[in-house]
Design a protein around this motif. Sequence first.
Motif, mmCIF file in Angstrom:
data_model
loop_
_atom_site.group_PDB
_atom_site.id
_atom_site.type_symbol
_atom_site.label_atom_id
_atom_site.label_comp_id
_atom_site.label_asym_id
_atom_site.label_seq_id
_atom_site.Cartn_x
_atom_site.Cartn_y
_atom_site.Cartn_z
ATOM 1 N N GLN A 191 -116.852 -101.354 -87.100
ATOM 2 C CA GLN A 191 -116.557 -102.780 -86.733
ATOM 3 C C GLN A 191 -115.413 -103.075 -87.592
ATOM 4 O O GLN A 191 -114.393 -103.820 -87.039
ATOM 5 C CB GLN A 191 -117.892 -103.558 -86.880
ATOM 6 C CG GLN A 191 -117.582 -104.854 -86.346
ATOM 7 C CD GLN A 191 -117.598 -104.836 -84.663
ATOM 8 O OE1 GLN A 191 -117.952 -104.002 -84.015
ATOM 9 N NE2 GLN A 191 -116.752 -106.089 -84.427
ATOM 10 N N ASP A 224 -117.613 -84.274 -95.170
ATOM 11 C CA ASP A 224 -118.717 -83.332 -95.117
ATOM 12 C C ASP A 224 -118.275 -81.862 -94.345
ATOM 13 O O ASP A 224 -117.519 -82.170 -93.361
ATOM 14 C CB ASP A 224 -119.678 -84.199 -93.866
ATOM 15 C CG ASP A 224 -120.917 -83.292 -93.511
ATOM 16 O OD1 ASP A 224 -121.992 -83.637 -93.831
ATOM 17 O OD2 ASP A 224 -120.852 -82.099 -93.169
ATOM 18 N N LYS A 260 -120.266 -91.788 -84.534
ATOM 19 C CA LYS A 260 -120.900 -90.390 -84.614
ATOM 20 C C LYS A 260 -122.257 -90.716 -84.274
ATOM 21 O O LYS A 260 -122.682 -91.731 -84.747
ATOM 22 C CB LYS A 260 -120.480 -89.954 -85.974
ATOM 23 C CG LYS A 260 -119.223 -89.476 -86.426
ATOM 24 C CD LYS A 260 -119.425 -89.103 -88.011
ATOM 25 C CE LYS A 260 -117.720 -88.516 -88.609
ATOM 26 N NZ LYS A 260 -117.984 -88.266 -89.774
ATOM 27 N N PRO A 261 -123.055 -90.008 -83.788
ATOM 28 C CA PRO A 261 -122.759 -88.690 -83.457
ATOM 29 C C PRO A 261 -121.884 -88.809 -82.053
ATOM 30 O O PRO A 261 -122.341 -89.557 -81.270
ATOM 31 C CB PRO A 261 -123.765 -87.890 -83.020
ATOM 32 C CG PRO A 261 -124.783 -88.809 -83.750
ATOM 33 C CD PRO A 261 -124.360 -89.939 -83.626
ATOM 34 N N PHE A 262 -120.836 -87.982 -81.579
ATOM 35 C CA PHE A 262 -119.954 -88.239 -80.321
ATOM 36 C C PHE A 262 -120.326 -87.079 -79.543
ATOM 37 O O PHE A 262 -120.567 -85.746 -79.974
ATOM 38 C CB PHE A 262 -118.812 -88.548 -80.599
ATOM 39 C CG PHE A 262 -117.876 -87.747 -81.769
ATOM 40 C CD1 PHE A 262 -117.620 -86.604 -81.367
ATOM 41 C CD2 PHE A 262 -117.767 -88.541 -82.753
ATOM 42 C CE1 PHE A 262 -117.163 -85.855 -82.654
ATOM 43 C CE2 PHE A 262 -116.916 -87.771 -83.908
ATOM 44 C CZ PHE A 262 -116.690 -86.545 -83.648
ATOM 45 N N GLY A 263 -120.231 -87.176 -78.213
ATOM 46 C CA GLY A 263 -120.301 -85.968 -77.125
ATOM 47 C C GLY A 263 -119.188 -85.555 -76.939
ATOM 48 O O GLY A 263 -117.935 -86.062 -77.423
ATOM 49 N N GLN A 301 -119.171 -81.229 -90.660
ATOM 50 C CA GLN A 301 -118.503 -81.991 -89.655
ATOM 51 C C GLN A 301 -117.125 -81.741 -89.536
ATOM 52 O O GLN A 301 -116.545 -81.565 -88.437
ATOM 53 C CB GLN A 301 -118.691 -83.317 -90.008
ATOM 54 C CG GLN A 301 -120.302 -83.927 -89.815
ATOM 55 C CD GLN A 301 -120.455 -85.495 -90.169
ATOM 56 O OE1 GLN A 301 -119.877 -86.356 -89.399
ATOM 57 N NE2 GLN A 301 -121.100 -85.720 -91.201
ATOM 58 N N ALA A 317 -119.910 -92.834 -88.769
ATOM 59 C CA ALA A 317 -121.524 -92.908 -88.416
ATOM 60 C C ALA A 317 -122.144 -94.152 -88.746
ATOM 61 O O ALA A 317 -123.247 -94.458 -88.338
ATOM 62 C CB ALA A 317 -122.255 -91.696 -89.351
ATOM 63 N N SER A 318 -121.215 -95.145 -89.581
ATOM 64 C CA SER A 318 -121.661 -96.495 -89.870
ATOM 65 C C SER A 318 -120.859 -97.351 -88.752
ATOM 66 O O SER A 318 -119.822 -97.602 -88.860
ATOM 67 C CB SER A 318 -121.193 -96.738 -91.357
ATOM 68 O OG SER A 318 -121.333 -98.152 -91.641
ATOM 69 N N SER A 319 -121.760 -98.127 -88.181
ATOM 70 C CA SER A 319 -121.303 -99.202 -87.388
ATOM 71 C C SER A 319 -120.855 -100.217 -87.945
ATOM 72 O O SER A 319 -119.635 -100.722 -87.270
ATOM 73 C CB SER A 319 -122.588 -99.817 -86.384
ATOM 74 O OG SER A 319 -123.392 -98.917 -86.108
ATOM 75 N N ARG A 368 -118.815 -100.193 -90.696
ATOM 76 C CA ARG A 368 -117.653 -99.809 -90.908
ATOM 77 C C ARG A 368 -116.709 -99.674 -89.678
ATOM 78 O O ARG A 368 -115.489 -99.931 -89.922
ATOM 79 C CB ARG A 368 -117.654 -98.304 -91.794
ATOM 80 C CG ARG A 368 -118.042 -98.384 -93.236
ATOM 81 C CD ARG A 368 -117.537 -97.349 -94.197
ATOM 82 N NE ARG A 368 -118.113 -97.321 -95.276
ATOM 83 C CZ ARG A 368 -119.432 -96.668 -95.647
ATOM 84 N NH1 ARG A 368 -119.927 -95.685 -95.042
ATOM 85 N NH2 ARG A 368 -119.691 -96.610 -97.124
ATOM 86 N N ASN A 417 -116.064 -92.983 -94.371
ATOM 87 C CA ASN A 417 -117.117 -92.914 -95.343
ATOM 88 C C ASN A 417 -116.582 -91.691 -96.318
ATOM 89 O O ASN A 417 -116.869 -90.366 -96.313
ATOM 90 C CB ASN A 417 -118.280 -92.602 -95.089
ATOM 91 C CG ASN A 417 -119.580 -92.607 -96.008
ATOM 92 O OD1 ASN A 417 -119.178 -93.223 -97.318
ATOM 93 N ND2 ASN A 417 -120.499 -91.952 -95.982
#
Lengths: 126, 378
Positions: free
Chosen positions: A94, A16, A108-111, A19, A88-90, A92, A61
């Motif tokens: 994992q 992306d 993602k999204p992270f602070g 990003q 962003a995929s939990s 993946r 991804n």
Amino acid sequence: MALQATVKRLLVVEDDPDQSRAVRERLELYGYAVSCAQDGRIAMDLLQAEAAFDGVLLDLNLPQVPGLQLLAATRQALPHVPVLVMSASSSRLQAAKQSNLACGYIAKPFGTAQFKQAVQGCFGPA
Amino acid sequence: MEDDINQPRDEQTFRLLFESIQDYAIFVMNPDGIVKTWNPGAEMMKGYRADEIVGQSFSRFYLSSDIEAGKPHMLLSHAARAGRVTDEGWRVRKDGSHFWASIVITALYDQQGALTGYAKITQDMTERKQMEDELQDTLFLLEQANKKLEELDQLKSLSISVATHELRSPLTAVKAYIDNLFEGVAGELPEKIVHYLTRIGYNTDRVIRLVNMLLDISRIEAGHMHLELDRVSVSEVISDVVKDFECMARTREIAIRASAVMDAPVRADRDRVEQVLHNLLHNALKFTPPGGEVVVQSHLTENEKVTITVTDTGCGIPPGHEEKVFHKFHRAPSPVREGAGLGLAVTKSLVELHGGNIWVESEPGRGSKFSFTLPLVA
């Protein structure tokens, strides 16, 4: 010149463009030198051609070569290069955690604080 | 002698009984299946008068497909071998109509043990069969409908999962750009821009929270929420989460503190326990007016569990809503209208996945106390 030689080089693998650019800008702000690859194949080419990266930030991804495959290939070809996985995929994320191949994993999204902590934890200060 | 005297009367009684039975067709056949006797029940059920059927083969009561398959004589052979045979199936009346019969054929022997014929009792079970068939049809339709619902449910979960993932990607970019601007990527920002960026950042975080909650709900409902159970220090988690909210509490002029926190290791997924506390503290701060207080405590309970409480001095929950606040999309009447009503539903599910319970005690106008339990490390 001596200072420039010690700047750490990181490769951001992210398809992306927004990003990718945001992550690059942030890393540059922290003082890292950053290259970007928008798919797994380009990333592998860059990693093999320029074996001078101090670390990889890898989105899972990806087109061409799936992120998990690239993670395994990178660790095999360049075992000394730490990889920080972002997704962003939990599911993946994992799966990547279960492989235990990366030095860090961020959802993602992270602070800002979370990102900085993960980057410095994996690659050390710039 | 007494037996001999009574025999004719017994035979008469038996005949009367035999002829008065109308619900069962009862008749006797010779060893080849030729009908020898016929009762009124048989006439009512099958439509033949005695003079039309006596002397005929009983196979005429069977469907032509059963006759071709040799079923009537197979039943007789079985009865001859085993003494009796039972069967259920479609049979044919004189007028060609079908009925569902439940039959018993009993082999008859003389004193020397030679086969003399068969007694056959038939009951018309068409109504029961029709009810069973209707029940089967209904069950089949229900199974189909259930399957369809399960498919729709899976599709819904998949749709939410895909949609939330697709939402997370642009949100990651938006959040990262906002953070970069705050970090100084574009140099020092004018005060007005900082104000607007703060509002954009705040609302982006709200959307991110909503998307994450939707994904959690879909995962929980699909049974795909997996916990990474580990030894977790309750006091550490409380301390970390309270620190996360200190800035927000200061901004809202609310005192936040961890008090009487007992350090006990629980068996839990640290990230998910943090999420539970995050949701409860976020709510507590949201519903507490300036000057109020939010306190987090923990204590051991008798059943090998740790109870963690989050107490606020907020607006409280109206009576009758204490249970409902944990339902999806339920929002108790309150001066604050923020939120989709998913946070406490996710929180409850996460606590229950750990084997714990969650409940709330509240006094409107004085505050609420949310409590949840987690199992101690064995």
